[in-house]
Motif scaffolding. Structure first.
Motif, PDB file in Angstrom:
ATOM      1  N   GLY A  78       0.772  -1.232   0.000  1.00  0.00           N
ATOM      2  CA  GLY A  78       0.000   0.000   0.000  1.00  0.00           C
ATOM      3  C   GLY A  78       0.803   1.281   0.000  1.00  0.00           C
ATOM      4  N   PHE A  79       2.140   1.153  -0.018  1.00  0.00           N
ATOM      5  CA  PHE A  79       2.995   2.333   0.025  1.00  0.00           C
ATOM      6  C   PHE A  79       4.119   2.184  -1.000  1.00  0.00           C
ATOM      7  N   PRO A  80       4.630   3.296  -1.533  1.00  0.00           N
ATOM      8  CA  PRO A  80       5.777   3.192  -2.449  1.00  0.00           C
ATOM      9  C   PRO A  80       7.030   2.786  -1.694  1.00  0.00           C
ATOM     10  N   LEU A  81       7.925   2.119  -2.392  1.00  0.00           N
ATOM     11  CA  LEU A  81       9.211   1.712  -1.824  1.00  0.00           C
ATOM     12  C   LEU A  81      10.320   2.611  -2.367  1.00  0.00           C
ATOM     13  N   ARG A  82      11.311   2.858  -1.535  1.00  0.00           N
ATOM     14  CA  ARG A  82      12.429   3.700  -1.952  1.00  0.00           C
ATOM     15  C   ARG A  82      13.747   2.968  -1.736  1.00  0.00           C
ATOM     16  N   LEU A  83      14.639   3.119  -2.705  1.00  0.00           N
ATOM     17  CA  LEU A  83      16.000   2.596  -2.615  1.00  0.00           C
ATOM     18  C   LEU A  83      16.974   3.767  -2.596  1.00  0.00           C
ATOM     19  N   ASN A  84      17.973   3.690  -1.722  1.00  0.00           N
ATOM     20  CA  ASN A  84      19.017   4.711  -1.670  1.00  0.00           C
ATOM     21  C   ASN A  84      20.372   4.042  -1.570  1.00  0.00           C
ATOM     22  N   CYS A 103      13.408  -6.138   0.188  1.00  0.00           N
ATOM     23  CA  CYS A 103      14.823  -5.921  -0.156  1.00  0.00           C
ATOM     24  C   CYS A 103      15.291  -6.920  -1.204  1.00  0.00           C
ATOM     25  N   VAL A 104      14.947  -8.197  -0.997  1.00  0.00           N
ATOM     26  CA  VAL A 104      15.378  -9.238  -1.928  1.00  0.00           C
ATOM     27  C   VAL A 104      14.693  -9.075  -3.274  1.00  0.00           C
ATOM     28  N   LYS A 105      13.401  -8.776  -3.256  1.00  0.00           N
ATOM     29  CA  LYS A 105      12.671  -8.597  -4.512  1.00  0.00           C
ATOM     30  C   LYS A 105      13.249  -7.433  -5.328  1.00  0.00           C
ATOM     31  N   LEU A 106      13.530  -6.308  -4.663  1.00  0.00           N
ATOM     32  CA  LEU A 106      14.075  -5.156  -5.374  1.00  0.00           C
ATOM     33  C   LEU A 106      15.507  -5.410  -5.835  1.00  0.00           C
ATOM     34  N   ALA A 107      16.271  -6.121  -5.030  1.00  0.00           N
ATOM     35  CA  ALA A 107      17.636  -6.463  -5.440  1.00  0.00           C
ATOM     36  C   ALA A 107      17.632  -7.245  -6.743  1.00  0.00           C
ATOM     37  N   ARG A 108      16.754  -8.228  -6.834  1.00  0.00           N
ATOM     38  CA  ARG A 108      16.685  -9.062  -8.031  1.00  0.00           C
ATOM     39  C   ARG A 108      16.219  -8.270  -9.248  1.00  0.00           C
ATOM     40  N   ASP A 109      15.240  -7.377  -9.051  1.00  0.00           N
ATOM     41  CA  ASP A 109      14.594  -6.720 -10.180  1.00  0.00           C
ATOM     42  C   ASP A 109      15.270  -5.423 -10.607  1.00  0.00           C
ATOM     43  N   LYS A 110      15.870  -4.699  -9.662  1.00  0.00           N
ATOM     44  CA  LYS A 110      16.335  -3.356  -9.962  1.00  0.00           C
ATOM     45  C   LYS A 110      17.834  -3.112  -9.755  1.00  0.00           C
ATOM     46  N   ILE A 111      18.504  -3.970  -9.015  1.00  0.00           N
ATOM     47  CA  ILE A 111      19.897  -3.662  -8.671  1.00  0.00           C
ATOM     48  C   ILE A 111      20.882  -4.629  -9.309  1.00  0.00           C
ATOM     49  N   LEU A 112      20.642  -5.911  -9.180  1.00  0.00           N
ATOM     50  CA  LEU A 112      21.607  -6.909  -9.648  1.00  0.00           C
ATOM     51  C   LEU A 112      21.472  -7.132 -11.154  1.00  0.00           C
ATOM     52  N   ASP A 113      22.615  -7.317 -11.812  1.00  0.00           N
ATOM     53  CA  ASP A 113      22.585  -7.545 -13.258  1.00  0.00           C
ATOM     54  C   ASP A 113      22.521  -9.020 -13.620  1.00  0.00           C
ATOM     55  N   THR A 117      19.960   0.931   0.831  1.00  0.00           N
ATOM     56  CA  THR A 117      18.910   0.803   1.828  1.00  0.00           C
ATOM     57  C   THR A 117      17.567   0.751   1.119  1.00  0.00           C
ATOM     58  N   CYS A 118      16.642   0.030   1.746  1.00  0.00           N
ATOM     59  CA  CYS A 118      15.281  -0.110   1.218  1.00  0.00           C
ATOM     60  C   CYS A 118      14.309   0.305   2.320  1.00  0.00           C
ATOM     61  N   SER A 119      13.277   1.032   1.955  1.00  0.00           N
ATOM     62  CA  SER A 119      12.307   1.510   2.944  1.00  0.00           C
ATOM     63  C   SER A 119      11.305   0.438   3.359  1.00  0.00           C
ATOM     64  N   GLY A 120      11.387  -0.748   2.761  1.00  0.00           N
ATOM     65  CA  GLY A 120      10.416  -1.797   3.034  1.00  0.00           C
ATOM     66  C   GLY A 120      10.922  -2.897   3.936  1.00  0.00           C
ATOM     67  N   THR A 121      10.326  -4.069   3.772  1.00  0.00           N
ATOM     68  CA  THR A 121      10.613  -5.242   4.598  1.00  0.00           C
ATOM     69  C   THR A 121      11.830  -5.996   4.061  1.00  0.00           C
ATOM     70  N   PRO A 122      12.336  -6.978   4.832  1.00  0.00           N
ATOM     71  CA  PRO A 122      13.428  -7.802   4.311  1.00  0.00           C
ATOM     72  C   PRO A 122      13.095  -8.490   2.985  1.00  0.00           C
ATOM     73  N   VAL A 123      11.863  -8.967   2.847  1.00  0.00           N
ATOM     74  CA  VAL A 123      11.472  -9.610   1.588  1.00  0.00           C
ATOM     75  C   VAL A 123      11.457  -8.596   0.449  1.00  0.00           C
TER      76      VAL A 123
END
Length: 257
Positions: A52-58, A78-88, A70-76
């Motif tokens: 229900g809220f936007p997530l932020r990565l810094n 973090c992993v989802k954003l790492a896979r989709d937006k950070i790791l190549d 850093t991720c503004s959300g939960t540990p899960v």
């Protein structure tokens, strides 16, 4: 040429917790480390995700020579954003922790540390959650660092099924009393919980969760037994919650039209 190992590091205590710094130091010699961790403590979040809220990565520069976010959300999250937006590419392993406090037996269900590792395992990444039975900010992480390095190294060197997941708990004992790693099963134990009823300065009721850990599983092959006897416990975990024994019985005994 074989690519350098890629290791995703996360946790639930937040990116400034001593445990994650010690985990980074433990796995740094094994490959390229990328950290994606919550920007604030997220203990007890389990497998929660943010809807229900936007997530932020810094991106942050707090671990010398290590890419960290850093991720503004939960540990899960973090992993989802790492896979989709950070790791190549897909990491070779994901390591979560080192958690301040136990995640043995039933605690695995509530643990943000283990849920982050489980999310990575769901994505096909062999993963592990590390927890240390010490809550002190200035705890001595010498043994946990050694354990994390040894287990992560074995994971990278061993052909594991892609959904492999390990729950590792490390006892808080003097170095001379530490006995090594013991492969174990999850103990049949739980918290006997109650809510302490209190009143705020305005006289309104509020409740504080309290409880006492109760272990009625006296086997010498459990994670609780290992920890009580100076061993690190390593429990292979699965996220398929099907009770196959009961399923087989129901297929025989229950008939439906």
């Amino acid at each position: 040429m074989k690519k350098e190992n890629l290791i995703l590091v996360t946790n639930d205590d937040g990116i400034t917790a001593p445990g994650i710094r010690n985990l980074i130091e433990a796995v740094r010699p094994l490959g390229k480390v990328v950290v994606v961790a919550p920007d604030s403590p997220q203990s007890g979040k389990g497998h929660a995700i943010t809807l229900g809220f936007p997530l932020r990565l810094n991106q942050v520069d707090i671990f010398e020579g290590i890419e960290a976010w850093t991720c503004s959300g939960t540990p899960v999250d973090c992993v989802k954003l790492a896979r989709d937006k950070i790791l190549d590419r897909t990491p070779d392993i994901c390591v979560s922790g080192i958690n301040h406090g136990a995640n043995h037996s039933i605690n695995i269900i509530y643990s943000g540390t283990m849920s982050a590792a489980m999310e990575a395992a769901i994505e096909g990444i062999p993963s592990v959650g590390f927890s240390f039975l010490n809550y002190a900010y200035d705890a001595d992480f010498s043994i946990p660092r050694q354990v994390a390095h040894e287990i992560a190294k074995k994971m990278l060197e061993t052909p594991l099924p892609p959904h492999s997941l390990f729950n590792v708990n490390i006892p808080d004992v003097p170095a001379g009393d530490y006995k090594g790693v013991r492969i174990a099963r999850q103990a049949n134990a739980k918290w006997k919980e109650e809510f302490d009823e209190r009143r705020d300065p305005h006289g309104k009721k509020y409740y504080w969760l309290t409880g006492e850990f109760s272990n009625k599983d006296f086997g010498n092959d459990t994670d609780v037994w290992a920890l009580e006897n100076g061993y690190t416990s390593l429990v292979p975990v699965q996220f398929d919650l099907t009770d196959y024994r009961l399923k087989g019985r129901l297929e025989t005994e229950w008939q439906f039209q």
